[in-house]
Design a protein around this motif. Structure first.
Motif, PDB file in Angstrom:
ATOM      1  N   HIS A   1      43.134   1.038 -23.820  1.00  0.00           N
ATOM      2  CA  HIS A   1      44.313   1.269 -23.009  1.00  0.00           C
ATOM      3  C   HIS A   1      45.457   0.293 -23.188  1.00  0.00           C
ATOM      4  CE1 HIS A   1      42.503  -2.008 -20.761  1.00  0.00           C
ATOM      5  NE2 HIS A   1      41.390  -1.341 -20.834  1.00  0.00           N
ATOM      6  N   THR A   2      45.356  -0.745 -23.980  1.00  0.00           N
ATOM      7  CA  THR A   2      46.453  -1.708 -24.054  1.00  0.00           C
ATOM      8  C   THR A   2      46.503  -2.392 -25.408  1.00  0.00           C
ATOM      9  OG1 THR A   2      47.423  -3.677 -23.046  1.00  0.00           O
ATOM     10  CG2 THR A   2      45.044  -3.578 -23.095  1.00  0.00           C
ATOM     11  N   THR A   3      47.688  -2.748 -25.794  1.00  0.00           N
ATOM     12  CA  THR A   3      47.867  -3.636 -26.948  1.00  0.00           C
ATOM     13  C   THR A   3      48.639  -4.868 -26.502  1.00  0.00           C
ATOM     14  OG1 THR A   3      49.887  -2.453 -27.572  1.00  0.00           O
ATOM     15  CG2 THR A   3      47.833  -1.760 -28.629  1.00  0.00           C
ATOM     16  N   GLU A   4      48.672  -5.107 -25.209  1.00  0.00           N
ATOM     17  CA  GLU A   4      49.428  -6.228 -24.675  1.00  0.00           C
ATOM     18  C   GLU A   4      48.710  -7.546 -24.895  1.00  0.00           C
ATOM     19  OE1 GLU A   4      51.404  -5.890 -20.852  1.00  0.00           O
ATOM     20  OE2 GLU A   4      50.735  -3.815 -20.743  1.00  0.00           O
ATOM     21  N   SER A   5      49.496  -8.607 -24.851  1.00  0.00           N
ATOM     22  CA  SER A   5      48.997  -9.970 -24.862  1.00  0.00           C
ATOM     23  C   SER A   5      49.206 -10.561 -23.479  1.00  0.00           C
ATOM     24  CB  SER A   5      49.761 -10.785 -25.910  1.00  0.00           C
ATOM     25  OG  SER A   5      49.538 -12.165 -25.740  1.00  0.00           O
ATOM     26  N   LEU A   6      48.498 -11.643 -23.174  1.00  0.00           N
ATOM     27  CA  LEU A   6      48.711 -12.368 -21.923  1.00  0.00           C
ATOM     28  C   LEU A   6      49.796 -13.429 -22.076  1.00  0.00           C
ATOM     29  CD1 LEU A   6      45.018 -12.823 -20.742  1.00  0.00           C
ATOM     30  CD2 LEU A   6      46.744 -11.321 -19.729  1.00  0.00           C
ATOM     31  N   PHE A   7      50.342 -13.549 -23.286  1.00  0.00           N
ATOM     32  CA  PHE A   7      51.353 -14.564 -23.591  1.00  0.00           C
ATOM     33  C   PHE A   7      52.587 -13.933 -24.224  1.00  0.00           C
ATOM     34  CE2 PHE A   7      47.757 -17.502 -23.396  1.00  0.00           C
ATOM     35  CZ  PHE A   7      48.337 -18.620 -22.804  1.00  0.00           C
TER      36      PHE A   7
ATOM     37  N   GLY B   1      65.504 -17.174 -17.400  1.00  0.00           N
ATOM     38  CA  GLY B   1      65.653 -15.903 -18.086  1.00  0.00           C
ATOM     39  C   GLY B   1      64.373 -15.267 -18.580  1.00  0.00           C
ATOM     40  N   TYR B   2      63.224 -15.837 -18.226  1.00  0.00           N
ATOM     41  CA  TYR B   2      61.944 -15.302 -18.707  1.00  0.00           C
ATOM     42  C   TYR B   2      61.335 -14.404 -17.622  1.00  0.00           C
ATOM     43  CZ  TYR B   2      62.488 -18.685 -22.419  1.00  0.00           C
ATOM     44  OH  TYR B   2      62.980 -19.392 -23.489  1.00  0.00           O
ATOM     45  N   THR B   3      61.800 -13.177 -17.566  1.00  0.00           N
ATOM     46  CA  THR B   3      61.371 -12.251 -16.516  1.00  0.00           C
ATOM     47  C   THR B   3      60.372 -11.207 -17.000  1.00  0.00           C
ATOM     48  OG1 THR B   3      63.276 -10.838 -16.991  1.00  0.00           O
ATOM     49  CG2 THR B   3      63.537 -12.499 -15.251  1.00  0.00           C
ATOM     50  N   GLN B   4      60.177 -11.120 -18.319  1.00  0.00           N
ATOM     51  CA  GLN B   4      59.266 -10.087 -18.811  1.00  0.00           C
ATOM     52  C   GLN B   4      57.822 -10.561 -18.909  1.00  0.00           C
ATOM     53  OE1 GLN B   4      61.540 -11.864 -20.548  1.00  0.00           O
ATOM     54  NE2 GLN B   4      61.567 -11.261 -22.715  1.00  0.00           N
ATOM     55  N   TYR B   5      57.584 -11.851 -18.699  1.00  0.00           N
ATOM     56  CA  TYR B   5      56.235 -12.400 -18.845  1.00  0.00           C
ATOM     57  C   TYR B   5      55.719 -12.839 -17.476  1.00  0.00           C
ATOM     58  CZ  TYR B   5      58.289 -12.747 -23.487  1.00  0.00           C
ATOM     59  OH  TYR B   5      58.946 -12.468 -24.656  1.00  0.00           O
TER      60      TYR B   5
ATOM     61  N   HIS C   1      57.998 -11.069 -11.683  1.00  0.00           N
ATOM     62  CA  HIS C   1      59.133 -10.139 -11.765  1.00  0.00           C
ATOM     63  C   HIS C   1      58.591  -8.719 -11.812  1.00  0.00           C
ATOM     64  CE1 HIS C   1      62.777  -8.126 -13.242  1.00  0.00           C
ATOM     65  NE2 HIS C   1      63.429  -9.163 -12.755  1.00  0.00           N
ATOM     66  N   GLU C   2      59.254  -7.815 -11.123  1.00  0.00           N
ATOM     67  CA  GLU C   2      58.737  -6.446 -10.989  1.00  0.00           C
ATOM     68  C   GLU C   2      58.612  -5.720 -12.321  1.00  0.00           C
ATOM     69  OE1 GLU C   2      61.279  -4.210  -8.474  1.00  0.00           O
ATOM     70  OE2 GLU C   2      63.123  -4.678  -9.592  1.00  0.00           O
ATOM     71  N   ARG C   3      59.363  -6.141 -13.324  1.00  0.00           N
ATOM     72  CA  ARG C   3      59.270  -5.498 -14.644  1.00  0.00           C
ATOM     73  C   ARG C   3      58.454  -6.330 -15.632  1.00  0.00           C
ATOM     74  NH1 ARG C   3      64.517  -4.490 -13.066  1.00  0.00           N
ATOM     75  NH2 ARG C   3      65.346  -6.243 -14.277  1.00  0.00           N
ATOM     76  N   GLY C   4      57.804  -7.363 -15.142  1.00  0.00           N
ATOM     77  CA  GLY C   4      57.012  -8.219 -16.013  1.00  0.00           C
ATOM     78  C   GLY C   4      55.635  -7.640 -16.308  1.00  0.00           C
ATOM     79  N   SER C   5      54.976  -8.211 -17.292  1.00  0.00           N
ATOM     80  CA  SER C   5      53.620  -7.800 -17.656  1.00  0.00           C
ATOM     81  C   SER C   5      52.624  -8.876 -17.227  1.00  0.00           C
ATOM     82  CB  SER C   5      53.525  -7.572 -19.162  1.00  0.00           C
ATOM     83  OG  SER C   5      53.841  -8.761 -19.868  1.00  0.00           O
ATOM     84  N   LEU C   6      51.375  -8.501 -17.089  1.00  0.00           N
ATOM     85  CA  LEU C   6      50.324  -9.422 -16.672  1.00  0.00           C
ATOM     86  C   LEU C   6      50.260 -10.615 -17.620  1.00  0.00           C
ATOM     87  CD1 LEU C   6      47.899  -9.636 -14.579  1.00  0.00           C
ATOM     88  CD2 LEU C   6      46.471  -8.777 -16.460  1.00  0.00           C
ATOM     89  N   SER C   7      50.250 -11.819 -17.067  1.00  0.00           N
ATOM     90  CA  SER C   7      50.245 -13.025 -17.889  1.00  0.00           C
ATOM     91  C   SER C   7      48.949 -13.804 -17.716  1.00  0.00           C
ATOM     92  CB  SER C   7      51.429 -13.931 -17.515  1.00  0.00           C
ATOM     93  OG  SER C   7      51.153 -14.643 -16.311  1.00  0.00           O
TER      94      SER C   7
END
Length: 283
Positions: free
Chosen positions: A117-123, A187-191, A195-201
Motif C-alpha cells: 500500500h505505500t512507497t513512502e519514506s518516514l524521512f 517551510g517544511y510542511t510536507q514531512y 501539518h494537515e497535508r504532511g505525511s507520516l514521519s
C-alpha cells in the motif's frame, strides 16, 4: 476517578482489536520476523514502521518477562522489539527500536520488495539533509524527554509527585510541538503529520505509542487530560487514526490491564520502570 488499589491485573500475551487481525495476517514465515509484545510501545514503533513501509514480515508474540531463549538469542537483555533476519544462514538479529526503525527505513528505500500500500519514506529525501535533521531533532526529543516523562508520571505514587509528573509530561509534549512549529516556520510542511497535508514521519512514529497511551492509560490511572489547542488535537487525531498506527492498536482494556503494574509501581515491573525509579537512563 483514578483507581486507588492495585487489583493484581497481569499484562496480556495476545493482541486484541485491530492489532489481533494484523498479527494474524502476518503469522506466516517471512524473511523478517518481528519478536514483539502486544502491550509494548517500543514494539509498536517498529510495527507501525513495518506496516507503513510495506515490508513483508512475520509477527511473533513473546513474553518479555519470561525472557525465552529464542528472544535472548536476538536481544541480549531480553528486551523487545527484536528482529530475526531469516535470509542469513544462520539468521542474524537486531534489537533496540530506533536501530530497527533506521534499518527498516534503509531497507525500504533500497530494492526490497514491498507488500502493497505505500512507497513512502518516514524521512525527507536524501537530497535535503537539513529537513532530515529536523525530523531527527524531533525524534531525539521524544526519546530524551517524552518517553521518560511518561513513565515518571505513571509510576509516581504520592500526589505531589503525580502533579510534578503531569507537569513534566506536558512540558515534554510542548517541547516536541515547539520543534514541529519550527519546521513549519522554516517551510517544511510536507514531512510529518503536524501539518494537515504532511505525511507520516519518523518522529510521528516515535511519539505516537506514548501519546496513544496518554489517552487511555494516563487518563485511567492519573485522570490525565492531554493539552487543549486546535492544532495539537488535530495532529493527535491524524497520528492516532493513521491506518498504519491503527492496525497495530489493541482494545483499550489490554493497555489498562497491562499497565496497572506501572501505575502502582510494583517492584521489578520492568527494566524501564527500574531505570525510572533509579533515576538512570532507560535501557
Amino acid at each position: 476517578m483514578a483507581p486507588k488499589q492495585d487489583t493484581g491485573r497481569s499484562y496480556h500475551l495476545q493482541c486484541t482489536g485491530e492489532a489481533a487481525a494484523t498479527a494474524q495476517a502476518h503469522a506466516s514465515p517471512e524473511s523478517i520476523t518481528l519478536f514483539g509484545s502486544c502491550f509494548c510501545p517500543f514494539v509498536q514503533r517498529v510495527w507501525v514502521t513495518l506496516e507503513h513501509l510495506g515490508i513483508d514480515y512475520m509477527y511473533y508474540e513473546v513474553d518479555p518477562y519470561k525472557k525465552p531463549a529464542e528472544l535472548l538469542e536476538l536481544s541480549p537483555k531480553g528486551l523487545v522489539p527484536a528482529l530475526r533476519l531469516n535470509n542469513f544462514d544462520p539468521p542474524r538479529a537486531l534489537n533496540e527500536s530506533t536501530v530497527i526503525m533506521d534499518f527498516l527505513e534503509e531497507l525500504a528505500t533500497s530494492n526490497t520488495k514491498r507488500s502493497s500500500h505505500t512507497t513512502e519514506s518516514l524521512f525527507p529525501p536524501l537530497s535535503d539533509p537539513y529537513a532530515r535533521a529536523l525530523i531527527r531533532l524531533q525524534a531525539d526529543n521524544v526519546n530524551r524527554s517524552l518517553v521518560p516523562a511518561f513513565y515518571r508520571y505513571l509510576q509516581a505514587q504520592d500526589e505531589a509527585k503525580q502533579v510534578e509528573g503531569a507537569r513534566g509530561f506536558v512540558e515534554a509534549i510542548d517541547g516536541l510541538l515547539t520543534l514541529f512549529k519550527r519546521a513549519e516556520r522554516e517551510g517544511y510542511t510536507q514531512y510529518g503529520l503536524w501539518h494537515e497535508r504532511g505525511s507520516l514521519s519518523y518522529a510521528d512514529v516515535m511519539a505516537a505509542p506514548w501519546l496513544f497511551r496518554a489517552t487511555n492509560v494516563l487518563k485511567h490511572y492519573r485522570g490525565f487530560v492531554l493539552p487543549e489547542g486546535e492544532q495539537f488535537r488535530a495532529y493527535l487525531d491524524r497520528v492516532l487514526n493513521h491506518p498504519a498506527f491503527k492496525r497495530t492498536c489493541s482494545a483499550e482494556q489490554l493497555y489498562l490491564d497491562s499497565y496497572e503494574r506501572y501505575a502502582f509501581n510494583r517492584p521489578n515491573t520492568s527494566q524501564v520502570a527500574n531505570a525510572i525509579n533509579a533515576g538512570t537512563a532507560l535501557p
